[in-house]
Enzyme design. Structure first.
Site, short mmCIF file in Angstrom:
data_model
loop_
_atom_site.label_atom_id
_atom_site.label_comp_id
_atom_site.label_asym_id
_atom_site.label_seq_id
_atom_site.Cartn_x
_atom_site.Cartn_y
_atom_site.Cartn_z
N GLU A 185 0.83 -1.21 0.00
CA GLU A 185 0.00 0.00 0.00
C GLU A 185 0.86 1.26 0.00
OE1 GLU A 185 -0.75 -2.67 1.84
OE2 GLU A 185 -2.59 -3.26 0.82
N HIS A 255 -12.08 -5.62 7.67
CA HIS A 255 -12.81 -5.47 6.41
C HIS A 255 -14.07 -4.66 6.68
CE1 HIS A 255 -10.28 -9.02 5.82
NE2 HIS A 255 -10.27 -8.70 4.55
#
Lengths: 463, 475
Positions: A185, A255
């Site tokens: 990321e 999530h």
């Protein structure tokens, strides 16, 4: 379509302002105002008795049956604040060395007009049924086809993305422009900054908002500050991060997160969260074309469940502009993303409490006139719309999934307190997730659901 | 893609061969021919080539585990050699092959002279600015002492339109690219003329699109994946064909996660970029021995599939030629290449650091005496009759004069207008104005200055800026 385009062009040339910066109307008379544009939630109205497809009392609206969504072409074409973007180039206006805008380089926005509503055969605008991931894909496809400098990248975007948002884009535009990156990321963010500072339009995907934190340094220290620190010599305005966010039913700690408030202090950055397919497409196109780095959080629970008629043309919706979904005079409720549908459900419960809760819902509140506001842009947010509303209603509730402490609700409550002090008749309530990590099987009680919103409405009104 | 069946066949045929012999032999002979083309024994460089096919993770099979702790190199010492042409006295080493001697001669004489003059300029500039920090005229400074050959030697190898992403000790690149001294001083003194940061960043955070030098930022290593993105952008831009991205970093910064991210991304996604590591032995107080356990940074390059060379950073000629070759390979292959330049940070880390707290001053002065890139290049130039004591003196005087002139100019200048505090946070809105909240906060500053501006608490500070209090009142 062709006929319509040329007639619009003709209208533009008649007006002599094809390069005019300000939005403008055509010579045609304005349309009769459609009810849906300002008051979408007719609480307790007859159409509210549509059957619900999920849990909750019969008739309670869900994402599938929400009246917040535009299910007809007419409603879609009259989305509040929509402006068509009919020119071929999406680049921001160029400036000469003295800083003046070069004529002809200004994007041409077109206000929706009566001719949009004529049938598609006769050249009116087309709409198509899309869910949220399809709308996001559509926005990226438009970007890739109009802006030859644009690229889309991230983990697993090449095969279509784990949420299908980039389906077919690599086939259509080539694997050099729609590509996978290694699993990093911080790398994705830094790479996007490098592309943007070289003038490329970079649309980077972070697979889940929960995983944006490794990129926090690149986003907060680098992207957000790039223009400021270089004395405006360099910028990464053409950089956009897309990332699925918020609860999905079973996402657990990593999530489910709503990290928007972490970015509130990153001056130079914009944060946008849409509530529906029409909003997603219009706001994402604005985000990509905005001269600032933008994080675009996509509520993943809406990817498939949220379906609207979406205009096929290129259009934009304004950033830093909240939208009033329903006008009211008694109470203001502010939210963004999926909780808006929860609030819609709570308002239904308030108007039509089922038997088991009738004793808890005061009869005199059942006709309550609530003003519902979708903040849309989290940063810099639209305080004017909020303040005007609270000054009118005197009461306010902020609803979001993220935890309470240091959340967007804290920021809004403080500003409302400062700006509406004399008008407030009750403390500003925050109905939010708790200040715990997002525990998986606790989601039902963690999230602000219809009951918690309903309770907050009653408590605020009874204060 | 191979079918499953043919994959099995390939696996089987690989397994039948003696585990290491064929591939190792091939690797070594390739590496040898690569190395031979660069130098012999004492002066060696290794450009390794990744040739794995990635059909499946195992490239060959073995019946017993093979543990490696060293990078294979032609002489099997396990250490990647540093490419060197000059000895400590500036004489071309006798072992240097004719080919490299010829290359040295092919470089235009004025390049060597400009290289030396630019290198000389750095200590001249550093001495004046570091002492001005001591006098409190500027808030902060970082010198380049000891790394003149590393930075200017490499800068000379790049094309003027190569995009440079630097860390902070690379002002030599700007000096080589004739960055106006007045602009440099304006940044360091944060004056109204500071184009690089409008007084918003600390000193030495230069930047100039005209010189293709991306604005420096303090967070370490962040520029590495950014450089990978910029390289990919060049790959996609036919109009920039032949240009390259150059990314500088210290050996300390290579411990950041962004190093891994950037190297891997550049390698996988391609695009012309030279990663240039200044290994000067220290990251503030941390010696390289506490930074990594492997063979420096060069040893990591092949692990990413990146061609790599190590060079003696105090040998400006070697730095120049190796950098030039690295750049050629990066542009032709549209891929990253790594250069690790070994040198020594002679100065303190910054003006906020006293390096005698963690290393002996004797060590520093002996290195200064024994191995100076300036001394090496000067001797070389004098041997070729390109330089003399007279030129040395005249250049010193001239450089000092021009630095002091720019210094005096910047020292007198006002700071940027207060307005710049709010500018550039966001790009202009469609209406050309500031974002709503910034406009409000700016008006709050106006109110405060209108009320308290003339007080002793504020007046002096406010008046140091362009336009002073009066300009704020007109907001």
């Amino acid at each position: 379509m062709i006929a319509s385009t040329s007639s619009r062009t003709f209208t533009r040339s008649l007006l002599g302002c094809s390069s005019c910066a300000s939005p403008r109307r055509t010579l045609l008379p304005p349309l009769p105002h459609l009810a849906i544009s300002s008051t979408r939630l007719a609480i307790g109205g007859p159409h509210q008795s549509r059957s619900s497809s999920s849990s909750g009392p019969a008739g309670m609206p869900t994402v599938a049956t929400s009246s917040l969504l535009s299910t007809t072409r007419e409603a879609a074409l009259h989305t509040h604040g929509l402006r068509w973007r009919d020119d071929e180039s999406i680049h921001p206006p160029t400036k000469d060395p003295d800083g003046n805008i070069v004529p002809g380089s200004v994007p041409t926005f077109v206000e929706p007009s009566a001719e949009d509503l004529i049938s598609v055969d006769q050249g009116g605008r087309e709409t198509k049924k899309m869910n949220l991931y399809q709308a996001v894909r559509d926005a990226m496809a438009i970007t890739l086809s109009k802006d030859s400098s644009s690229v889309v990248f991230g983990e697993d975007v090449n095969f279509g993305g784990v949420f299908r948002c980039t389906m077919g884009l690599a086939d259509e535009f080539g694997s050099e422009r729609v590509f996978n990156t290694p699993l990093t990321e911080q790398g994705i963010a830094g790479f996007g900054i490098g592309l943007a500072t070289m003038g490329k339009t970079a649309v980077a995907e972070i697979q889940f908002a929960d995983y944006i934190f490794p990129a926090f340094d690149q986003i907060v220290n680098e992207a957000a500050k790039y223009r400021f620190r270089s004395g405006d010599q360099y910028n990464v305005g053409s950089l956009t991060f897309r990332s699925p966010c918020m609860a999905v039913g079973h996402g657990g700690l990593y999530h489910s997160q709503s990290p928007e408030a972490y970015f509130l202090q990153a001056a130079g950055l914009k944060v946008v969260i849409p509530r529906s397919p029409i909003q997603a497409k219009g706001l994402l196109l604005s985000a990509i074309r905005d001269p600032n780095p933008v994080i675009f959080f996509e509520p993943k629970i809406l990817y498939r469940s949220c379906v609207e008629q979406v205009p096929v043309s290129d259009y934009q919706l304004p950033l830093s502009s909240a939208e009033i979904l329903q006008e009211g005079s008694d109470l203001t409720i502010i939210s963004y993303g999926p909780p808006l549908y929860t609030i819609e459900g709570a308002l239904h419960l308030l108007a039509n409490p089922s038997e088991d809760i009738q004793s808890l819902v005061p009869r005199d509140l059942r006709g309550l006139k609530v003003e519902l506001i979708d903040l849309r842009t989290i940063m810099p947010y639209d305080i004017e719309t909020v303040v005007n509303s609270v000054n009118k209603t005197g009461r306010c509730i902020v609803v979001h999934e993220a935890g309470k402490m240091g959340g967007v609700g804290s920021e809004l409550a403080a500003e409302i307190q400062q700006r509406c002090f004399l008008k407030l008749e009750a403390p500003v309530q925050r109905v939010t997730g708790w200040d715990t990590p997002f525990g998986m099987i606790y989601e039902k009680m963690y999230l602000p659901d219809q009951v918690r919103v309903l309770d907050s409405i009653i408590e605020t009104m009874r204060y | 893609m191979l079918s499953r069946a043919s994959q099995v066949r390939v696996l089987a045929s690989v397994a039948r061969t003696t585990p290491r012999a064929p591939r190792t032999a091939a690797r070594q002979s390739d590496a040898r021919s690569d190395a031979a083309s660069l130098s012999l024994s004492y002066t060696k460089a290794l450009f390794s080539t990744s040739r794995s096919s990635h059909l499946f993770p195992l490239t060959y099979l073995s019946h017993s585990p093979v543990f490696l702790d060293k990078v294979a190199s032609p002489d099997s010492s396990g250490v990647i050699p540093a490419f060197r042409l000059l000895d400590g006295q500036g004489h071309v080493l006798p072992e240097v092959p004719e080919e490299w001697k010829k290359q040295l001669e092919e470089v235009p004489e004025e390049t060597w002279v400009k290289l030396y003059k630019s290198m000389m300029f750095l200590p001249a500039l550093d001495t004046i600015l570091a002492s001005s920090q001591r006098q409190g005229r500027i808030s902060f400074y970082m010198t380049s002492y000891g790394e003149e050959g590393v930075v200017v030697g490499s800068a000379a190898a790049w094309s003027p339109t190569d995009e440079v992403f630097a860390q902070y000790r690379e002002v030599g690149v700007l000096v080589w690219r004739d960055y106006p001294l007045s602009d440099l001083m304006a940044q360091v003194f944060s004056t109204v003329s500071d184009k690089a940061s409008k007084g918003r960043q600390m000193p030495v955070h230069y930047g100039s699109p005209a010189h293709h030098f991306h604005t420096i930022s303090s967070p370490l290593g962040t520029q590495i994946p950014q450089a990978a993105g910029a390289a990919y952008s060049l790959k996609l831009s036919p109009e920039r064909k032949g240009d390259c991205v150059i990314c500088y970093m210290g050996e300390g910064a290579t411990s950041e996660g962004d190093f891994h991210a950037g190297f891997n991304m550049a390698s996988v996604l391609g695009g012309p970029v030279v990663f240039f590591v200044r290994n000067n032995g220290f990251a503030i107080s941390t010696p390289a021995a506490q930074q990594y356990k492997g063979d420096g940074i060069a040893a990591r390059g092949p692990g990413y599939g990146i061609e790599t060379v190590r060079v003696d950073g105090n040998d400006p000629l070697a730095v120049y030629l190796a950098s030039k070759e690295a750049r050629r390979r990066a542009v032709e292959g549209q891929k990253p290449v790594l250069v690790e330049a070994m040198s020594y940070r002679v100065g303190h880390h910054s003006t906020s650091d006293d390096s005698s707290a963690y290393r002996s001053t004797d060590d520093v002065s002996s290195i200064k005496k024994l191995d100076s890139p300036l001394f090496r290049l000067r001797s070389y130039l004098e041997a070729r009759n390109l330089w003399s004591s007279e030129l040395e003196e005249a250049t010193k005087v001239e450089q000092r004069k021009s630095i002091l002139r720019a210094y005096a100019g910047a020292d007198k200048e006002k700071k940027p207008a207060w307005e710049e505090m709010f500018g550039g946070v966001y790009g202009d809105r469609e209406d050309g104005g500031l974002e709503r909240h910034l406009k409000e906060q700016k008006m709050e500053v106006k109110r405060l200055i209108g009320k308290w501006g003339e007080s002793d608490m504020w007046k002096k500070d406010l008046e140091r800026h362009d336009g002073g209090i009066e300009a704020v009142k007109k907001w």
